[in-house]
Write a protein that holds these residues in place. Structure first.
Motif, mmCIF file in Angstrom:
data_model
loop_
_atom_site.group_PDB
_atom_site.id
_atom_site.type_symbol
_atom_site.label_atom_id
_atom_site.label_comp_id
_atom_site.label_asym_id
_atom_site.label_seq_id
_atom_site.Cartn_x
_atom_site.Cartn_y
_atom_site.Cartn_z
ATOM 1 N N PRO A 1 3.918 10.797 -12.707
ATOM 2 C CA PRO A 1 3.293 9.625 -12.078
ATOM 3 C C PRO A 1 3.482 8.336 -12.869
ATOM 4 O O PRO A 1 3.631 7.264 -12.282
ATOM 5 C CB PRO A 1 1.807 10.021 -11.987
ATOM 6 N N LEU B 1 0.810 -1.208 0.000
ATOM 7 C CA LEU B 1 0.000 0.000 0.000
ATOM 8 C C LEU B 1 0.852 1.270 0.000
ATOM 9 O O LEU B 1 0.746 2.108 0.877
ATOM 10 C CB LEU B 1 -0.951 -0.017 1.210
ATOM 11 N N THR B 2 1.727 1.396 -0.997
ATOM 12 C CA THR B 2 2.446 2.647 -1.190
ATOM 13 C C THR B 2 1.579 3.581 -2.030
ATOM 14 O O THR B 2 0.619 3.158 -2.676
ATOM 15 C CB THR B 2 3.784 2.413 -1.904
ATOM 16 N N GLN B 3 1.938 4.846 -2.047
ATOM 17 C CA GLN B 3 1.172 5.804 -2.842
ATOM 18 C C GLN B 3 1.194 5.438 -4.317
ATOM 19 O O GLN B 3 0.170 5.533 -5.010
ATOM 20 C CB GLN B 3 1.747 7.212 -2.634
ATOM 21 N N THR B 4 2.354 5.001 -4.799
ATOM 22 C CA THR B 4 2.467 4.622 -6.200
ATOM 23 C C THR B 4 1.614 3.400 -6.509
ATOM 24 O O THR B 4 0.945 3.336 -7.547
ATOM 25 C CB THR B 4 3.935 4.338 -6.558
ATOM 26 N N THR B 5 1.635 2.411 -5.614
ATOM 27 C CA THR B 5 0.834 1.211 -5.825
ATOM 28 C C THR B 5 -0.645 1.533 -5.833
ATOM 29 O O THR B 5 -1.404 1.040 -6.669
ATOM 30 C CB THR B 5 1.136 0.168 -4.741
ATOM 31 N N LEU B 6 -1.073 2.372 -4.897
ATOM 32 C CA LEU B 6 -2.483 2.758 -4.841
ATOM 33 C C LEU B 6 -2.896 3.504 -6.108
ATOM 34 O O LEU B 6 -3.993 3.290 -6.639
ATOM 35 C CB LEU B 6 -2.741 3.615 -3.608
ATOM 36 N N LEU B 7 -2.015 4.384 -6.608
ATOM 37 C CA LEU B 7 -2.298 5.101 -7.842
ATOM 38 C C LEU B 7 -2.406 4.128 -9.009
ATOM 39 O O LEU B 7 -3.301 4.253 -9.860
ATOM 40 C CB LEU B 7 -1.193 6.125 -8.115
ATOM 41 N N SER B 8 -1.523 3.147 -9.044
ATOM 42 C CA SER B 8 -1.547 2.157 -10.118
ATOM 43 C C SER B 8 -2.830 1.339 -10.080
ATOM 44 O O SER B 8 -3.479 1.119 -11.113
ATOM 45 C CB SER B 8 -0.336 1.229 -10.004
ATOM 46 N N GLU C 1 8.223 1.551 -9.974
ATOM 47 C CA GLU C 1 7.741 0.624 -8.957
ATOM 48 C C GLU C 1 7.738 -0.801 -9.500
ATOM 49 O O GLU C 1 8.175 -1.739 -8.835
ATOM 50 C CB GLU C 1 6.327 1.021 -8.517
#
Length: 211
Positions: free
Chosen positions: A86, A12-19, A93
């Motif tokens: 992004p 649950l990183t910001q990048t993962t959530l965005l993806s 990531e």
């Protein structure tokens, strides 16, 4: 001397959530397109609805997420690792699991060029064929997707997978297995479903001749 170990990666990183959010948004758009474009009779058929949604989703992924990889890889020596924004962060990531994507490996870029400019339009063409009651068109797309998946990972397996990082379940089962496995499992399911339909049609034809 104290040895400091890097903390394990978290899903649950910001990048993962965005993806994940972008992927869900593309899937929702594909579902909306199915409701809008498919004839009512075809939309009511679960298998045909699923096939259309997947084809539309596949095309959208190729035209957006994977196209962004191509954009961040040209002109050379431009790479994802040096990219800003992004989408570059998204691919960095993923590169934690497969370093080739961070360095914009020429073989990977070549595969993505075929995917974006070949498999993407082909998926859209096949989806439109289903809308126009031409189910046979999606069989062309299956070959393209399976070939792309094979050429992405076969060179790694042959050389001992030097670019793949399987040190953490997140990398192994989410980034590598899940995100890539979808483009293998679903085409194989479509092959099986197509074979089932063909055999059923042949059986019906034989029974009609026997009467």
């Amino acid at each position: 001397m104290t040895v400091h170990h890097a903390p394990p990666p978290t899903l649950l990183t910001q990048t993962t959530l965005l993806s994940l959010a972008s992927t869900v948004a593309l899937l929702a758009l594909a579902v909306a397109l199915a409701r809008r474009l498919l004839p009512a009779r075809r939309y009511a058929d679960a298998a045909q609805r699923f096939t259309f949604v997947w084809l539309a989703f596949d095309a959208l992924v190729h035209f957006t997420l994977e196209a962004s990889f191509v954009v961040h890889s040209f002109p050379r020596p431009r790479t994802v690792n040096s990219g800003i924004g992004p989408f570059a962060a998204l691919w960095r990531e993923y590169a934690l699991a497969d370093t080739r994507w961070g360095t914009s490996d020429p073989t990977v870029v070549s595969i993505e060029l075929i995917t974006v400019f070949g498999a993407g339009p082909l998926a859209a063409y096949c989806a439109n064929g289903m809308r126009r009651s031409k189910n046979e068109t999606w069989r062309l797309w299956i070959v393209a997707e399976l070939y792309g998946g094979w050429m992405t990972f076969a060179p790694e397996w042959i050389t001992g997978s030097p670019s793949l990082n399987t040190s953490h379940p997140l990398y192994t089962w989410v980034y590598l297995a899940f995100f890539n496995g979808l483009w293998v499992v679903i085409p194989l399911w479509l092959i099986w479903d197509s074979g089932r339909v063909i055999l059923r049609a042949l059986t019906t034809a034989e029974e009609a001749k026997a009467k």
